[in-house]
Every structure is written in C-alpha cells, then in structure tokens.
Design a protein around this motif. Structure first.
Motif, PDB file in Angstrom:
ATOM      1  N   THR A 170       0.858  -1.055   0.027  1.00  0.00           N
ATOM      2  CA  THR A 170      -0.011   0.085  -0.022  1.00  0.00           C
ATOM      3  C   THR A 170       0.783   1.036   0.019  1.00  0.00           C
ATOM      4  N   VAL A 171       0.578   2.156  -0.796  1.00  0.00           N
ATOM      5  CA  VAL A 171       1.401   3.270  -0.915  1.00  0.00           C
ATOM      6  C   VAL A 171       0.878   4.446   0.068  1.00  0.00           C
ATOM      7  N   LEU A 172       1.704   4.836   0.876  1.00  0.00           N
ATOM      8  CA  LEU A 172       1.334   5.647   2.082  1.00  0.00           C
ATOM      9  C   LEU A 172       1.977   6.994   2.152  1.00  0.00           C
ATOM     10  N   THR A 173       3.010   7.141   1.555  1.00  0.00           N
ATOM     11  CA  THR A 173       3.885   8.598   1.564  1.00  0.00           C
ATOM     12  C   THR A 173       4.037   8.878   0.058  1.00  0.00           C
ATOM     13  N   ASN A 174       4.405  10.146   0.164  1.00  0.00           N
ATOM     14  CA  ASN A 174       4.828  10.894  -1.396  1.00  0.00           C
ATOM     15  C   ASN A 174       5.935  10.257  -2.192  1.00  0.00           C
ATOM     16  N   ASN A 175       5.826  10.511  -3.323  1.00  0.00           N
ATOM     17  CA  ASN A 175       6.907   9.993  -4.325  1.00  0.00           C
ATOM     18  C   ASN A 175       8.063  10.666  -3.978  1.00  0.00           C
ATOM     19  N   LEU A 176       9.293  10.192  -4.100  1.00  0.00           N
ATOM     20  CA  LEU A 176      10.704  10.752  -3.823  1.00  0.00           C
ATOM     21  C   LEU A 176      10.607  12.181  -4.625  1.00  0.00           C
ATOM     22  N   GLY A 177      10.960  13.327  -3.772  1.00  0.00           N
ATOM     23  CA  GLY A 177      11.156  14.528  -3.934  1.00  0.00           C
ATOM     24  C   GLY A 177       9.992  15.399  -3.906  1.00  0.00           C
ATOM     25  N   GLN A 178       8.896  14.728  -3.538  1.00  0.00           N
ATOM     26  CA  GLN A 178       7.413  15.502  -3.533  1.00  0.00           C
ATOM     27  C   GLN A 178       7.326  15.319  -2.013  1.00  0.00           C
ATOM     28  N   TYR A 179       7.382  16.592  -1.551  1.00  0.00           N
ATOM     29  CA  TYR A 179       7.318  16.693  -0.090  1.00  0.00           C
ATOM     30  C   TYR A 179       6.019  17.399   0.442  1.00  0.00           C
ATOM     31  N   GLU A 180       5.441  17.149   1.503  1.00  0.00           N
ATOM     32  CA  GLU A 180       4.233  17.601   2.125  1.00  0.00           C
ATOM     33  C   GLU A 180       4.499  19.221   2.137  1.00  0.00           C
ATOM     34  N   LYS A 181       2.999  19.684   1.930  1.00  0.00           N
ATOM     35  CA  LYS A 181       3.038  20.895   1.953  1.00  0.00           C
ATOM     36  C   LYS A 181       3.762  21.918   3.073  1.00  0.00           C
ATOM     37  N   GLU A 182       3.271  21.458   4.166  1.00  0.00           N
ATOM     38  CA  GLU A 182       3.941  21.928   5.519  1.00  0.00           C
ATOM     39  C   GLU A 182       5.219  22.052   5.452  1.00  0.00           C
ATOM     40  N   TYR A 183       6.071  21.097   4.955  1.00  0.00           N
ATOM     41  CA  TYR A 183       7.393  20.880   4.868  1.00  0.00           C
ATOM     42  C   TYR A 183       7.964  22.110   3.889  1.00  0.00           C
ATOM     43  N   GLN A 185       6.568  24.923   2.849  1.00  0.00           N
ATOM     44  CA  GLN A 185       6.330  26.047   3.599  1.00  0.00           C
ATOM     45  C   GLN A 185       7.220  26.462   4.631  1.00  0.00           C
ATOM     46  N   ALA A 186       7.701  25.527   5.256  1.00  0.00           N
ATOM     47  CA  ALA A 186       8.871  25.862   6.375  1.00  0.00           C
ATOM     48  C   ALA A 186      10.125  25.876   5.690  1.00  0.00           C
ATOM     49  N   MET A 187      10.491  25.714   4.570  1.00  0.00           N
ATOM     50  CA  MET A 187      11.946  25.910   3.857  1.00  0.00           C
ATOM     51  C   MET A 187      12.012  27.291   3.416  1.00  0.00           C
ATOM     52  N   ASP A 188      13.242  28.001   3.696  1.00  0.00           N
ATOM     53  CA  ASP A 188      13.405  29.234   2.973  1.00  0.00           C
ATOM     54  C   ASP A 188      13.363  29.080   1.499  1.00  0.00           C
ATOM     55  N   THR A 189      13.447  30.179   0.832  1.00  0.00           N
ATOM     56  CA  THR A 189      13.427  30.082  -0.764  1.00  0.00           C
ATOM     57  C   THR A 189      14.429  29.470  -1.419  1.00  0.00           C
ATOM     58  N   LYS A 190      15.588  29.563  -0.885  1.00  0.00           N
ATOM     59  CA  LYS A 190      16.798  28.874  -1.740  1.00  0.00           C
ATOM     60  C   LYS A 190      16.700  27.078  -1.332  1.00  0.00           C
ATOM     61  N   GLY A 191      15.898  26.935  -0.172  1.00  0.00           N
ATOM     62  CA  GLY A 191      15.771  25.503   0.072  1.00  0.00           C
ATOM     63  C   GLY A 191      14.870  24.850  -1.001  1.00  0.00           C
ATOM     64  N   ARG A 192      13.751  25.804  -1.307  1.00  0.00           N
ATOM     65  CA  ARG A 192      12.563  25.183  -2.039  1.00  0.00           C
ATOM     66  C   ARG A 192      13.290  25.252  -3.625  1.00  0.00           C
ATOM     67  N   GLU A 193      14.251  26.176  -3.847  1.00  0.00           N
ATOM     68  CA  GLU A 193      14.825  26.000  -5.073  1.00  0.00           C
ATOM     69  C   GLU A 193      15.422  24.640  -5.540  1.00  0.00           C
ATOM     70  N   ALA A 194      16.162  24.413  -4.293  1.00  0.00           N
ATOM     71  CA  ALA A 194      17.007  23.009  -4.334  1.00  0.00           C
ATOM     72  C   ALA A 194      16.150  21.985  -4.658  1.00  0.00           C
ATOM     73  N   VAL A 195      15.009  21.870  -3.894  1.00  0.00           N
ATOM     74  CA  VAL A 195      14.110  20.896  -4.098  1.00  0.00           C
ATOM     75  C   VAL A 195      13.564  21.067  -5.612  1.00  0.00           C
ATOM     76  N   LYS A 196      13.308  21.864  -6.286  1.00  0.00           N
ATOM     77  CA  LYS A 196      12.690  22.217  -7.417  1.00  0.00           C
ATOM     78  C   LYS A 196      13.834  21.725  -8.441  1.00  0.00           C
ATOM     79  N   ARG A 197      14.939  21.963  -8.349  1.00  0.00           N
ATOM     80  CA  ARG A 197      16.089  21.468  -9.247  1.00  0.00           C
ATOM     81  C   ARG A 197      16.133  19.716  -9.224  1.00  0.00           C
ATOM     82  N   PHE A 198      16.137  19.215  -7.934  1.00  0.00           N
ATOM     83  CA  PHE A 198      15.931  17.897  -7.495  1.00  0.00           C
ATOM     84  C   PHE A 198      14.708  17.299  -8.439  1.00  0.00           C
ATOM     85  N   GLN A 199      13.655  17.757  -8.310  1.00  0.00           N
ATOM     86  CA  GLN A 199      12.576  17.285  -8.995  1.00  0.00           C
ATOM     87  C   GLN A 199      12.698  17.285 -10.530  1.00  0.00           C
TER      88      GLN A 199
END
Length: 246
Positions: A170-183, A185-199
């Motif tokens: 059973t799939v219970l978590t998000n796909n790799l690199g797809q993080y929950e909204k609250e996480y 939102q808790a990141m700063d701008t540069k952190g979110r940019e790093a995630v987007k590059r990973f995605q």
C-alpha cells in the motif's frame, strides 16, 4: 602463514573486482541502471542543499546538533536511558563530503532500495504457482504426478498471503522529491529552489525510463523478435517513495 593470508586476500579482491565489472557490463540490468541514476540525483541534491547552510568544513564541525546526531547514530543500543542506533561505519562528520555521503545513503536506502524490494511483492507472491510464500511438506523429497499441487498453499494460506501483500504494498507516502505542503512552506526560498532542481532531474530520469521501456515494447512486438526483454518500472521516480511506508 602471512603469505597464504595475503594471497587469499588478493584472490578475494580480484574476485570482487571481477564481479563488479561483470555486473557493471551486464546488459538488461535495469535495476542497476535506474538505481545509479537516482543515487546520483540524490547525492547532488543533498550536496546542493548542504551548501546553503555550510560554507566550509569548519562550519560543519562546530554544528553541535549535527555532531550530536552522529553520536546518536553510533551509540550502542540500550533498553534504558538515551538509546543509540548502534550503527557501524559512520564516518566522522568533519567534512561536508562525509556528511553528504551519509545522508545520501540514508535517503537512498529508505526510498530507492525499499521501493525496489517492497512494491513488487504483490506481483511476485499474489499468484502462488509463480512464487509461493509457503510450501507444504517436503517438496524436494516428494515425487509423483500430484506432489507439486500438494506442496502449494491451501486456499486459506493463499488468500492470507494475498491480503498481507496488499497491505505491504500500500502506498502511504509521497513520491521521491514530492514533499508535504507544510514542509515546503517551512523551507526558505533557496531550500525550495534546491528541491525544485531535484524534482527536475527526477522528471528527466522518469522520462528516460519511459522511453527505454517503450523501445523494449516495440522490439518485443517485432515479428522477428526471438528473445523478448522485460520492461522495468519499479525504479521510475514516479513509483519510488520518499521513505519506508509500512
């Protein structure tokens, strides 16, 4: 005695090197190919993210929280007091490279390796004659026209296996690199940019896997195809989860 031991070690090293070379060049080993690509993407992502907060190795060495994290990892396990993980082989967190390698391994094991071994289980065990989870009696010693059927699971055992495998896959978590909204939102701008590059890198890997599998299907459909290849989808980033989900 020392000479014999040295020769034995040399042979082991040679055999290991030969095996690695064989597996590296083995055609159709898609788990290896896909896992290597995702591991590289994870390693680059972790290094990219860490550069945002550690300007050099000295900044890492003076980070008390991350050093305490390592101590927790290597401390012996205990039923009392502050429990550790009892892990061996964890390098000193005295360089960004060491910390990056360690964190990348954690992410890879809990996401890629787990997904590759866990989610195919239903396809493997869901049909007992394909991969029986249990065999009755002593099949290796039984002979006769009906002995194979006698060794297969009973109806109750079969449906019990199916139910267990459905739960485990059973799939219970998000796909790799797809993080929950609250996480996010808790990141700063540069952190979110790093995630987007990973995605973005993961999306490219996913597209490459889709193209490869489509080529395999086209080759299999040719009238002169004598040996069909199998598509491999389990390490498409769309199927790899962020973490262990059971």
């Amino acid at each position: 005695m020392q000479v014999v031991k040295t020769e034995f070690v040399k042979k082991k090293v040679f055999l290991f090197s030969y095996l690695c070379a064989f597996l590296y060049n083995l055609p159709g080993y898609y788990f290896r190919d896909d896992a290597s690509k995702i591991h590289g993407a994870i390693r680059n992502y972790v290094a990219d993210y860490m550069k945002l907060y550690y300007v050099n190795d000295d900044a890492l060495k003076t980070d008390k929280e991350i050093q305490a994290f390592r101590e927790q990892l290597i401390s012996p396990r205990s039923l009392e007091g502050n429990r550790g993980c009892g892990m061996q082989g964890v390098p000193d967190f005295d360089s960004i490279e060491n910390l990056s390698a360690t964190l990348s391994s954690f992410i890879f094991i809990c996401s890629v390796e787990h997904s590759a071994t866990n989610f195919p289980q239903y396809d493997q065990y869901g049909f007992a004659p394909n991969y029986a989870a249990k065999l009755n009696g002593f099949p290796e010693e039984q002979f006769g026209s009906n002995e194979l059927n006698a060794a297969l699971p009973t109806k109750r055992e079969f449906f019990s296996t199916v139910k267990i495998m459905k739960v485990l896959t059973t799939v219970l978590t998000n796909n790799l690199g797809q993080y929950e909204k609250e996480y996010m939102q808790a990141m700063d701008t540069k952190g979110r940019e790093a995630v987007k590059r990973f995605q973005k890198v993961l999306k490219t890997i996913s597209e490459d896997i889709d193209k490869r599998n489509e080529r395999i299907r086209q080759e299999n459909a040719k009238p002169d195809c004598k040996v069909q290849d199998y598509t491999y989808t389990w390490l498409n980033p769309d199927k790899v989860l962020n973490s262990i989900s059971i």
